[in-house]
Design an enzyme around this catalytic site. Structure first.
Site, PDB file in Angstrom:
ATOM      1  N   HIS A 250       0.736  -1.197  -0.156  1.00  0.00           N
ATOM      2  CA  HIS A 250      -0.170  -0.122   0.008  1.00  0.00           C
ATOM      3  C   HIS A 250       0.807   1.174   0.037  1.00  0.00           C
ATOM      4  O   HIS A 250       2.203   1.199   0.481  1.00  0.00           O
ATOM      5  CB  HIS A 250      -0.897   0.080   1.063  1.00  0.00           C
ATOM      6  CG  HIS A 250      -1.966   0.937   1.084  1.00  0.00           C
ATOM      7  ND1 HIS A 250      -1.966   2.314   1.507  1.00  0.00           N
ATOM      8  CD2 HIS A 250      -3.346   0.600   0.574  1.00  0.00           C
ATOM      9  CE1 HIS A 250      -3.265   2.774   1.218  1.00  0.00           C
ATOM     10  NE2 HIS A 250      -4.022   1.832   0.480  1.00  0.00           N
ATOM     11  N   GLU A 308      -7.728  -5.162  -0.642  1.00  0.00           N
ATOM     12  CA  GLU A 308      -8.371  -5.862  -1.662  1.00  0.00           C
ATOM     13  C   GLU A 308      -8.090  -7.472  -1.431  1.00  0.00           C
ATOM     14  O   GLU A 308      -9.100  -8.139  -1.978  1.00  0.00           O
ATOM     15  CB  GLU A 308      -7.563  -5.606  -3.152  1.00  0.00           C
ATOM     16  CG  GLU A 308      -7.442  -4.110  -3.396  1.00  0.00           C
ATOM     17  CD  GLU A 308      -8.727  -3.472  -4.193  1.00  0.00           C
ATOM     18  OE1 GLU A 308      -9.986  -4.179  -3.760  1.00  0.00           O
ATOM     19  OE2 GLU A 308      -8.622  -2.453  -4.718  1.00  0.00           O
TER      20      GLU A 308
HETATM   21  N1  COA Z   1       4.070  -7.194  -4.786  1.00  0.00           N
HETATM   22  C1  COA Z   1       5.260  -7.304  -5.380  1.00  0.00           C
HETATM   23  N2  COA Z   1       6.258  -6.376  -5.229  1.00  0.00           N
HETATM   24  C2  COA Z   1       5.653  -5.087  -4.407  1.00  0.00           C
HETATM   25  C3  COA Z   1       4.406  -5.135  -4.217  1.00  0.00           C
HETATM   26  C4  COA Z   1       3.520  -6.263  -4.289  1.00  0.00           C
HETATM   27  N3  COA Z   1       2.149  -6.361  -4.102  1.00  0.00           N
HETATM   28  N4  COA Z   1       4.064  -3.857  -3.707  1.00  0.00           N
HETATM   29  C5  COA Z   1       5.184  -3.037  -3.809  1.00  0.00           C
HETATM   30  N5  COA Z   1       6.276  -3.912  -4.302  1.00  0.00           N
HETATM   31  C6  COA Z   1       7.545  -3.421  -4.520  1.00  0.00           C
HETATM   32  C7  COA Z   1       7.599  -2.246  -5.616  1.00  0.00           C
HETATM   33  O1  COA Z   1       7.616  -3.041  -6.697  1.00  0.00           O
HETATM   34  C8  COA Z   1       8.708  -1.639  -5.093  1.00  0.00           C
HETATM   35  O2  COA Z   1       9.970  -2.585  -5.564  1.00  0.00           O
HETATM   36  P1  COA Z   1      11.067  -1.778  -6.677  1.00  0.00           P
HETATM   37  O3  COA Z   1      11.466  -0.824  -5.743  1.00  0.00           O
HETATM   38  O4  COA Z   1      12.001  -2.957  -6.831  1.00  0.00           O
HETATM   39  O5  COA Z   1      10.403  -1.185  -7.898  1.00  0.00           O
HETATM   40  C9  COA Z   1       8.578  -1.870  -3.873  1.00  0.00           C
HETATM   41  O6  COA Z   1       7.974  -2.772  -3.086  1.00  0.00           O
HETATM   42  C10 COA Z   1       8.478  -0.610  -3.151  1.00  0.00           C
HETATM   43  O7  COA Z   1       6.870  -0.319  -3.474  1.00  0.00           O
HETATM   44  P2  COA Z   1       6.239   0.927  -3.210  1.00  0.00           P
HETATM   45  O8  COA Z   1       6.728   2.259  -3.512  1.00  0.00           O
HETATM   46  O9  COA Z   1       5.952   0.848  -1.711  1.00  0.00           O
HETATM   47  O10 COA Z   1       4.885   0.733  -3.793  1.00  0.00           O
HETATM   48  P3  COA Z   1       3.931   1.804  -4.313  1.00  0.00           P
HETATM   49  O11 COA Z   1       3.538   2.711  -3.220  1.00  0.00           O
HETATM   50  O12 COA Z   1       4.273   2.559  -5.704  1.00  0.00           O
HETATM   51  O13 COA Z   1       2.642   1.005  -4.755  1.00  0.00           O
HETATM   52  C11 COA Z   1       0.702  -0.183  -4.598  1.00  0.00           C
HETATM   53  C12 COA Z   1       1.494   0.633  -3.720  1.00  0.00           C
HETATM   54  C13 COA Z   1      -0.585  -0.755  -3.931  1.00  0.00           C
HETATM   55  C14 COA Z   1       0.428  -0.043  -5.939  1.00  0.00           C
HETATM   56  C15 COA Z   1       1.536  -1.741  -4.368  1.00  0.00           C
HETATM   57  O14 COA Z   1       1.812  -2.291  -3.309  1.00  0.00           O
HETATM   58  C16 COA Z   1       0.817  -2.758  -5.783  1.00  0.00           C
HETATM   59  O15 COA Z   1       1.318  -2.833  -6.794  1.00  0.00           O
HETATM   60  N6  COA Z   1       0.225  -3.817  -4.854  1.00  0.00           N
HETATM   61  C17 COA Z   1      -0.476  -4.720  -5.706  1.00  0.00           C
HETATM   62  C18 COA Z   1      -1.880  -4.027  -6.245  1.00  0.00           C
HETATM   63  C19 COA Z   1      -2.975  -3.900  -5.283  1.00  0.00           C
HETATM   64  O16 COA Z   1      -2.882  -4.838  -4.331  1.00  0.00           O
HETATM   65  N7  COA Z   1      -3.374  -2.830  -5.461  1.00  0.00           N
HETATM   66  C20 COA Z   1      -4.630  -2.549  -4.382  1.00  0.00           C
HETATM   67  C21 COA Z   1      -4.212  -1.375  -3.429  1.00  0.00           C
HETATM   68  S1  COA Z   1      -5.365  -1.179  -2.175  1.00  0.00           S
END
Ligand code: COA
Length: 364
Positions: A250, A308
């Protein structure tokens, strides 16, 4: 003025004062208009929650009844403007919802939160019926909003335990700080545009898999894993392939999303009521495996279950097809979008940030 772009995701940038909800990402706490989400979900009707968001106070019984009536009127009004033949053209429920909402006009009463909220439920349910090969069902104004949504969507008389679980879900997701779709709605509202346009923009933002499009894929993941014993291997392979685990991580939370716990509890209640889909144990095993694997891969960035994750399992147990998960999310979140539109309008301030030009210099 600081014009430096530090992060393109606006992380940590405060863009509004709001009385609607607070997301505490460090402690994993969600407060909606002065109430912890754990106290609201399972105890508060969707009508009462909508009243809380739209007026600022939890309504008394008479006001809850008044909200129930205006929501019912909103559903009836929207159904009269439904073009069922067009819905069938859309394979994706969010595309259908966006198109159906876009046909509405603020001049026709659809600037009012109750009418917009009624419309999202009616159009989401109608698309679900058409997709399943049926005809849209007219709303029943005598029913509470959550029960009528479930009836219109599934075509079955609502079972009280499932309605209660769905209601807990709709309440849980109704508002959540400055998430992407809420921000989209506020940007549109800030231009002086109408509420239909703001809600259409929000639906477009919610559709994306990084926001509201994740629960369907979560269920696909649980199907692919099949048994708790297969969870760790499957998760490892996904991460090794560079894919994200849906339902995990998140932008704001550094701990488990409190809504995951609320929905997990609602699912456990549904299981106790005998309306289980038998997926709770698998979901828990997959969550543990995913959390462990993500901790190993990103030791400095806590990534835990988000809303989710258990949405997928809960809505499936309620009897909703996975294709309708995101439209059902919209049916809850629209209450918050409407409240934010009102709040943004009251500021009278256009949202217009700046960008830094990094393109080529003009020819001399
Ligand atoms: N699975 C695998 N890796 C993940 C991840 C996940 N669910 N969520 C974050 N990461 C990774 C990112 O790719 C990033 O890696 P990198 O630096 O090698 O690129 C690292 O963790 C840090 O990510 P972060 O900056 O904290 O993520 P964000 O704030 O941009 O993204 C989300 C937040 C929700 C978009 C992300 O966690 C995600 O895509 N989750 C899956 C989709 C989901 O469940 N969406 C519903 C949200 S309520």
């Amino acid at each position: 003025m600081d014009t430096t772009v530090t992060r393109s995701g606006l992380d940590g940038v405060v863009v509004a004062d709001t009385r609607l909800s607070e997301v505490d990402g460090e402690r994993g706490r969600l407060v909606v208009a002065g109430h912890d989400i754990e106290r609201l979900a399972g105890e508060t009707s969707f009508e009462a929650l909508a009243g809380l968001l739209w007026t600022g106070a939890l309504p008394q019984a008479a006001a809850v009844e008044a909200t129930r009536q205006v929501l019912a009127e909103g559903r009836v009004r929207a159904f009269a403007r439904l073009h069922a033949d067009e819905l069938g053209r859309f394979a994706d429920g969010m595309d259908a919802l966006r198109a159906a909402m876009a046909r509405l006009s603020a001049d026709d009463g659809f600037d009012a939160p109750a009418n917009l909220t009624g419309a999202v439920a009616v159009f989401a349910a109608a698309w679900g019926r058409v997709r399943a090969g049926g005809q849209p069902l007219a709303p029943d104004p005598a029913l509470p909003h959550a029960a009528d949504y479930l009836r219109m969507l599934t075509g079955e008389a609502p079972d009280p335990a499932r309605v209660a679980a769905l209601e807990a879900y709709l309440v849980t997701v109704a508002d959540h700080g400055m998430n992407a779709s809420t921000f989209a709605a506020r940007v549109v509202a800030s231009t002086g545009s109408d509420a239909v346009s703001a809600i259409v923009a929000a639906i477009g933002a919610l559709k994306g898999p990084l926001h509201g499009g994740a629960p369907g894929p979560v269920l696909d993941m649980l199907d692919a894993i099949g048994e708790p014993a297969g969870a760790a291997r499957w998760i490892e392979a996904e991460l090794a392939a560079g894919r994200r685990i849906m339902g995990m991580g998140h932008r704001i939370y550094r701990v488990r999303d409190p809504r995951a716990a609320v929905l997990e509890a609602a699912l456990a209640r549904l299981e106790r009521a005998g309306a289980s889909n038998g997926r709770l144990a698998l979901a828990r095993a997959v969550e543990r495996a995913a959390e462990g694997a993500l901790r190993a891969k990103y030791p400095d960035r806590p990534l835990a279950a988000n809303v989710e994750f258990y949405t997928a399992v809960l809505l499936d147990a309620v009897g909703i097809d996975r294709a309708a998960f995101s439209p059902t999310f919209a049916a809850g979140r629209v209450a918050g979008w409407c409240a934010h539109v009102l709040e943004q309008r009251a500021t009278g301030r256009l949202i217009r940030p700046a960008s830094r030009y990094v393109g080529p210099a003009p020819l001399q």
